[in-house]
Design a protein around this motif. Structure first.
Motif, PDB file in Angstrom:
ATOM      1  N   GLY A 251       5.018   6.004  -2.820  1.00 43.05           N
ATOM      2  CA  GLY A 251       5.261   6.849  -3.995  1.00 43.05           C
ATOM      3  C   GLY A 251       6.598   7.565  -3.893  1.00 43.05           C
ATOM      4  O   GLY A 251       7.371   7.638  -4.866  1.00 43.05           O
ATOM      5  N   PHE A 252       6.901   8.055  -2.714  1.00 42.20           N
ATOM      6  CA  PHE A 252       8.164   8.775  -2.482  1.00 42.20           C
ATOM      7  C   PHE A 252       9.344   7.818  -2.608  1.00 42.20           C
ATOM      8  O   PHE A 252      10.394   8.152  -3.156  1.00 42.20           O
ATOM      9  N   TRP A 253       9.152   6.600  -2.101  1.00 39.12           N
ATOM     10  CA  TRP A 253      10.205   5.577  -2.228  1.00 39.12           C
ATOM     11  C   TRP A 253      10.554   5.353  -3.695  1.00 39.12           C
ATOM     12  O   TRP A 253      11.718   5.267  -4.068  1.00 39.12           O
ATOM     13  N   ASP A 254       9.526   5.291  -4.560  1.00 43.83           N
ATOM     14  CA  ASP A 254       9.807   5.121  -5.992  1.00 43.83           C
ATOM     15  C   ASP A 254      10.713   6.249  -6.497  1.00 43.83           C
ATOM     16  O   ASP A 254      11.619   6.023  -7.289  1.00 43.83           O
ATOM     17  N   ASP A 255      10.482   7.468  -6.004  1.00 44.94           N
ATOM     18  CA  ASP A 255      11.283   8.613  -6.471  1.00 44.94           C
ATOM     19  C   ASP A 255      12.733   8.534  -5.997  1.00 44.94           C
ATOM     20  O   ASP A 255      13.632   8.979  -6.700  1.00 44.94           O
ATOM     21  N   VAL A 256      12.945   8.020  -4.781  1.00 45.08           N
ATOM     22  CA  VAL A 256      14.294   8.119  -4.200  1.00 45.08           C
ATOM     23  C   VAL A 256      15.061   6.790  -4.200  1.00 45.08           C
ATOM     24  O   VAL A 256      16.231   6.759  -3.819  1.00 45.08           O
TER      25      VAL A 256
END
Ligand code: GLA
Length: 385
Positions: A251-256
């Motif tokens: 999920g964090f990868w999608d953000d960054v």
């Protein structure tokens, strides 16, 4: 084993009772590929194929290395302790001698003889197997107990700093710490590990070798390592505070992910993030014997290594894709570094003949040569025989 002892006594005549024999297995990795040098999870297991090492201590500080696969005897004194291309296989045990010495462990000279049944260059960690057999033999000979994780780190140092292969820690840990009927869930970031029981029942572990050797020193392995380092640096410059790529949750990868503009680097990162997520979820599936679900993750892993990480190659893709077509094959993927080497598949015992026939014929038709099949078990790590 009897033959190995006879060969050893021809190479190193003397009382047989002074000889000690050790065995180090090879390994397969079930999932978590190219995650270890990114601080991620891996799920390898030791197999029944591997390397025997016979050792006789010497009173001088001379190390003599011989093997069943090479006519050469390599003799080294402390002054000559450097990597030499001509030394061939002996560079691995010599690297272990070097790493032990660097760690301040005073080992004596020895005659060491190696033999084994692990296919070379098949991505089954023949080098880690050689290193661990030597590491246990050399330390046992002087009564030093480094523990299995300690031996793994000596072997890893030998491979990275002496042989010059920039590999992660997975292979050495698997070969050292493998347990019968278990795989090892290992975090490469913390080196914490758990043995995960795998209730295979009627399911068999099949290794299919492309018979196309891979070489980590010359392979794009280093390129992938560099790409991951570059991507990590870009994320950090963009304010993402992580120590390793595998620390990114999906999920964090999608953000960054927008911080990485290069589409190739983006794909490399996506592989690491999603593969690590699969490796983290897998132990529960395996413990429950849910090979159906695990097989789906194996396929996703192979596809990601093929499309995003680009380390499979046509031979491994052909093997995996043929395996997916066989009823009774629950999962299949490349194992190890890739670029040639082998696949690992979970196959119902009753489907083994169909599996070998279909995968073998598909491969033969395409490349004009046969792959080889090894049905294997999960076995114990390095030990004295
Ligand atoms: C090789 C390396 C390991 C690991 C795998 C890929 O086997 O030795 O450390 O990086 O490739 O998962």
């Amino acid at each position: 084993m009897k033959d190995t002892m006879e060969e050893f006594l021809r190479f190193s005549p003397g009382p047989p009772e002074d000889v000690r024999v050790f065995f180090a297995p090879g390994r397969i990795n079930l999932i978590g590929e190219h995650t270890d040098y990114n601080g991620g999870y891996v799920l390898p297991g030791a197999i029944e194929y591997g390397t025997w090492c016979c050792l006789r201590p010497r009173a001088d500080r001379v190390w003599r290395f011989a093997s069943s696969t090479s006519p050469q005897v390599i003799t080294v004194t402390p002054r000559g302790m450097a990597y030499q291309p001509d030394y061939g296989f002996a560079n691995y045990p010599l690297g272990v001698v070097w790493a032990l010495t660097e760690q301040g462990i005073d080992i004596s000279g020895a005659d060491l003889y190696f033999s084994g049944n692990l296919p070379q260059g098949a991505g089954l960690s023949s080098s880690a197997s050689l290193e661990l057999a030597a590491a246990m033999a050399l330390t046992a000979a002087v009564g030093v107990d480094l523990g299995l994780a300690g031996l793994a780190s000596i072997a890893h140092r030998a491979e990275n700093q002496f042989v010059g292969v920039p590999c992660g820690i997975m292979d050495q840990y698997a070969v050292a710490l493998g347990q019968k009927d278990h795989v090892l869930s290992l975090s490469a970031a913390t080196l914490d590990y758990q043995a995960v029981a795998v209730p295979l029942g009627t399911v068999r572990l099949v290794i299919t070798n492309t018979n196309k050797p891979h070489h980590l020193v010359h392979s794009p392995y280093r390129d992938r390592l560099e790409e991951c380092r570059t991507a990590l640096a870009l994320l950090r410059q963009g304010g993402v505070s992580i120590s390793d790529l595998a620390a990114l949750e999906p999920g964090f990868w999608d953000d960054v992910s927008g911080l990485i503009k290069d589409p190739v680097l983006k794909r490399r990162c996506r592989h690491v993030v999603l593969e690590n997520d699969r490796a983290r979820k897998s132990p529960d599936l395996l413990r429950r014997g849910d090979f159906q679900q695990f097989g789906i993750l194996m396929r996703a892993s192979h596809e990601s290594l093929r499309d995003d990480y680009e380390v499979t190659g046509i031979e491994l893709d052909t093997l995996a894709e043929a395996a997916w077509q066989v009823d009774g094959c629950l999962g299949s993927r490349m194992t190890g570094a890739g670029f040639g080497g082998a696949t690992v598949s979970l196959v119902d015992e009753a489907a083994l003949p169909d599996f070998e026939a279909h995968v073998g014929q598909t491969y033969q038709r395409r490349f004009g040569r046969d792959p080889s099949f090894l049905v294997t078990r999960l076995e114990a790590g390095v030990h004295e025989v």
